[in-house]
Enzyme design. Structure first.
Site, PDB file in Angstrom:
ATOM      1  N   ASP A 182       0.857  -1.192   0.000  1.00  0.00           N
ATOM      2  CA  ASP A 182       0.000   0.000   0.000  1.00  0.00           C
ATOM      3  C   ASP A 182       0.896   1.246   0.000  1.00  0.00           C
ATOM      4  O   ASP A 182       1.772   1.400   0.850  1.00  0.00           O
ATOM      5  CB  ASP A 182      -0.889  -0.023   1.254  1.00  0.00           C
ATOM      6  N   ASP A 199      -3.954   2.205  -5.135  1.00  0.00           N
ATOM      7  CA  ASP A 199      -2.597   2.175  -4.581  1.00  0.00           C
ATOM      8  C   ASP A 199      -2.300   0.962  -3.721  1.00  0.00           C
ATOM      9  O   ASP A 199      -1.349   0.969  -2.961  1.00  0.00           O
ATOM     10  CB  ASP A 199      -2.323   3.468  -3.796  1.00  0.00           C
ATOM     11  N   GLU A 200      -3.113  -0.086  -3.812  1.00  0.00           N
ATOM     12  CA  GLU A 200      -2.818  -1.247  -2.974  1.00  0.00           C
ATOM     13  C   GLU A 200      -3.088  -2.545  -3.705  1.00  0.00           C
ATOM     14  O   GLU A 200      -3.874  -2.590  -4.651  1.00  0.00           O
ATOM     15  CB  GLU A 200      -3.622  -1.203  -1.665  1.00  0.00           C
TER      16      GLU A 200
HETATM   17  P1  TTP Z   1      -5.308   5.027   1.005  1.00  0.00           P
HETATM   18  O1  TTP Z   1      -4.306   3.956   0.693  1.00  0.00           O
HETATM   19  O2  TTP Z   1      -6.478   4.655   1.839  1.00  0.00           O
HETATM   20  O3  TTP Z   1      -4.611   6.246   1.738  1.00  0.00           O
HETATM   21  P2  TTP Z   1      -3.232   6.928   1.484  1.00  0.00           P
HETATM   22  O4  TTP Z   1      -2.411   6.182   0.500  1.00  0.00           O
HETATM   23  O5  TTP Z   1      -3.466   8.355   1.173  1.00  0.00           O
HETATM   24  O6  TTP Z   1      -2.569   6.874   2.910  1.00  0.00           O
HETATM   25  P3  TTP Z   1      -2.016   5.612   3.696  1.00  0.00           P
HETATM   26  O7  TTP Z   1      -0.569   5.900   3.911  1.00  0.00           O
HETATM   27  O8  TTP Z   1      -2.799   5.597   4.967  1.00  0.00           O
HETATM   28  O9  TTP Z   1      -2.246   4.411   2.830  1.00  0.00           O
HETATM   29  O10 TTP Z   1      -5.840   5.654  -0.338  1.00  0.00           O
HETATM   30  C1  TTP Z   1      -4.999   5.819  -1.478  1.00  0.00           C
HETATM   31  C2  TTP Z   1      -5.410   7.028  -2.269  1.00  0.00           C
HETATM   32  O11 TTP Z   1      -6.738   6.882  -2.708  1.00  0.00           O
HETATM   33  C3  TTP Z   1      -5.363   8.302  -1.471  1.00  0.00           C
HETATM   34  O12 TTP Z   1      -4.094   8.930  -1.532  1.00  0.00           O
HETATM   35  C4  TTP Z   1      -6.444   9.130  -2.077  1.00  0.00           C
HETATM   36  C5  TTP Z   1      -7.409   8.126  -2.627  1.00  0.00           C
HETATM   37  N1  TTP Z   1      -8.601   7.998  -1.775  1.00  0.00           N
HETATM   38  C6  TTP Z   1      -9.799   8.489  -2.220  1.00  0.00           C
HETATM   39  O13 TTP Z   1      -9.875   9.046  -3.299  1.00  0.00           O
HETATM   40  N2  TTP Z   1     -10.922   8.338  -1.445  1.00  0.00           N
HETATM   41  C7  TTP Z   1     -10.872   7.734  -0.217  1.00  0.00           C
HETATM   42  O14 TTP Z   1     -11.893   7.613   0.464  1.00  0.00           O
HETATM   43  C8  TTP Z   1      -9.626   7.248   0.246  1.00  0.00           C
HETATM   44  C9  TTP Z   1      -9.524   6.586   1.585  1.00  0.00           C
HETATM   45  C10 TTP Z   1      -8.532   7.388  -0.562  1.00  0.00           C
HETATM   46 MG    MG Z   2      -2.238   4.084   0.633  1.00  0.00          MG
END
Ligand code: TTP
Ligand code: MG
Length: 408
Positions: free
Chosen positions: A9, A107-108
């Site tokens: 992720d 992103d995961e």
């Molecule tokens: P996430 O992997 O949930 O969050 P993140 O990568 O920003 O942070 P973390 O280090 O906690 O993983 O989400 C990935 C991307 O997806 C995030 O940068 C923006 C987008 N996103 C949305 O568009 N809507 C959402 O509800 C969430 C949670 C994320």
């Molecule tokens: Mg993330």
């Protein structure tokens, strides 16, 4: 042999890309807004950099609230194209290690490395190599969780964030899990967590101690799953799948349709269905294609590219309708077939935000959020009562012969 599953992720994904591409943002609190117009007062935070998170800023938070918490935050608009490019780079790295990659969102991903350890080393070694490769090809941090199953691998990456490598082994399950809150269990959302709390169950240790019969009587099959997860058991396998390139639907009429109002109604129903699928996959589409076949078997397609990707039914509908109208004005011939397809996808920008936004008290309701909520509500009703339960279209009696959907 026990499985070895990785969960990868990206860290504060959109914000990290912005900090990478603009050195003046590095080390600073950054808020990424939801694309065009999303950086204003009415927008919602799509991503908060880790620096902004220390002030309490979170994704899904109204931008105005985030600005109050952290007035010095730098707000930048989302650049979906840049994030999609990194997403592809990251997935390509995973393919270097194992064919069993299951991408989730933008992103995961899960990666099953059970059968490739003779080539690349054990789970933690592969995780370290993946982190290194993502640094090299994308110049970005990610976190990798390593565990015997999907639930634990995802939990491990959550626990390892940011820029971490966290391993859960069968030996450490019983030390790591018990103190954690029940909401970390897959499928335990805020409502289930609240219901469990009324029974005095806050942590996984509480859940393990609770009476299984009582839990099953109260929560049905969910309880069985939760008890398994609470003991670190998860039988789900990694589903390697190619991401859909287009989502579409078309209908062949038993009698050629002449009435443009009825054709519009069919098209609207199709747009509602494909945009519902789009949101279900947390995707946004830029390209809309309308396909029309006249009684003499001539097929024409008309397509349009939107200025930015969307998952909103109203925007997709007005585009599809314009395409239909332009053709109908030129040649108002009876149609044998009508269809619509969406393509040119990018990952979610704001899907998944709406639950939280709509439960937040006394939020201003800009029309964008309202429409998106309408879509989310319609999706929820359709998911519960079947796809035809709710439709903004007129009731149809179109003599439908065939209805085909595709996901290519
Ligand atoms: P996430 O992997 O949930 O969050 P993140 O990568 O920003 O942070 P973390 O280090 O906690 O993983 O989400 C990935 C991307 O997806 C995030 O940068 C923006 C987008 N996103 C949305 O568009 N809507 C959402 O509800 C969430 C949670 C994320
Ligand atoms: Mg993330």
């Amino acid at each position: 042999m026990a499985a070895t599953i990785l969960h990868i992720d990206m860290d504060a994904f959109f914000a990290s890309v912005e900090q990478r591409d603009n050195p003046s943002l590095r080390g600073k609190p950054v808020l990424v807004g939801g694309g065009r117009g999303g950086t204003g007062k009415r927008g919602v935070v799509t991503t908060a950099s880790y620096e902004a998170r220390t002030f309490g800023c979170r994704s899904a938070m109204p931008m105005a609230q985030a600005r109050r918490l952290c007035p010095q935050a730098i707000i930048v608009p989302a650049r979906m194209g840049a994030y999609s490019a990194v997403s592809r780079q990251m997935m390509a790295v995973l393919d270097e290690f194992s064919p069993d990659a299951q991408k989730l969102g933008i992103d995961e991903a899960f990666l099953d490395v059970t059968n490739v350890q003779h080539l690349h080393g054990d789970g933690p070694a592969i995780a370290a190599k993946i982190k290194q490769r993502v640094r090299t090809v994308a110049n970005l941090p990610c976190t990798v969780g390593v565990a015997p199953n999907k639930f634990l691998a995802k939990l491990a990456s959550d626990l390892g964030k940011p820029d971490g490598l966290f391993v859960i082994t069968p030996e450490t399950i019983d030390t790591i899990l018990p103190p954690l809150p029940v909401k970390v269990l897959y499928t335990v959302g805020p409502k289930a967590a609240a219901a469990l709390e009324t029974l005095g169950i806050r942590t996984i240790a509480d859940l393990r101690r609770a009476d299984a019969g009582m839990l099953k009587a109260r929560f049905g099959d969910h309880a069985t799953l939760w008890i398994d997860l609470a003991h670190g058991r998860d039988s789900r396998t990694v589903h390697a799948q190619a991401a859909a390139k287009s989502i579409g639907q078309e209908r062949t009429f038993s009698d050629d349709l002449t009435d443009p109002d009825r054709l519009r109604a069919v098209l609207l129903g199709q747009v509602e269905e494909v945009s519902r699928q789009l949101r279900g996959d947390r995707l946004h589409a830029r390209r809309v294609v309308v396909k029309m076949r006249t009684g003499d078997f001539k097929t024409v397609t008309r397509s349009a590219t939107l200025p930015e990707p969307t998952d909103r039914t109203d925007l997709l509908w007005s585009t599809a309708r314009d395409l239909f109208e332009s053709r109908w004005r030129e040649r108002p011939a009876p149609l044998r077939l009508l269809g619509v397809a969406l393509s040119d996808f990018s990952g979610e920008v704001q899907s998944g935000l709406f639950d939280e936004v709509s439960t937040a008290p006394a939020q201003p309701s800009p029309s964008i959020t309202r429409r998106a909520r309408l879509d989310a509500t319609a999706d929820a009703i359709n998911a519960k009562f079947g796809h035809d339960a709710l439709s903004r279209a007129r009731t149809l009696a179109t003599g439908l012969r065939r209805r085909e959907s595709h996901r290519d």
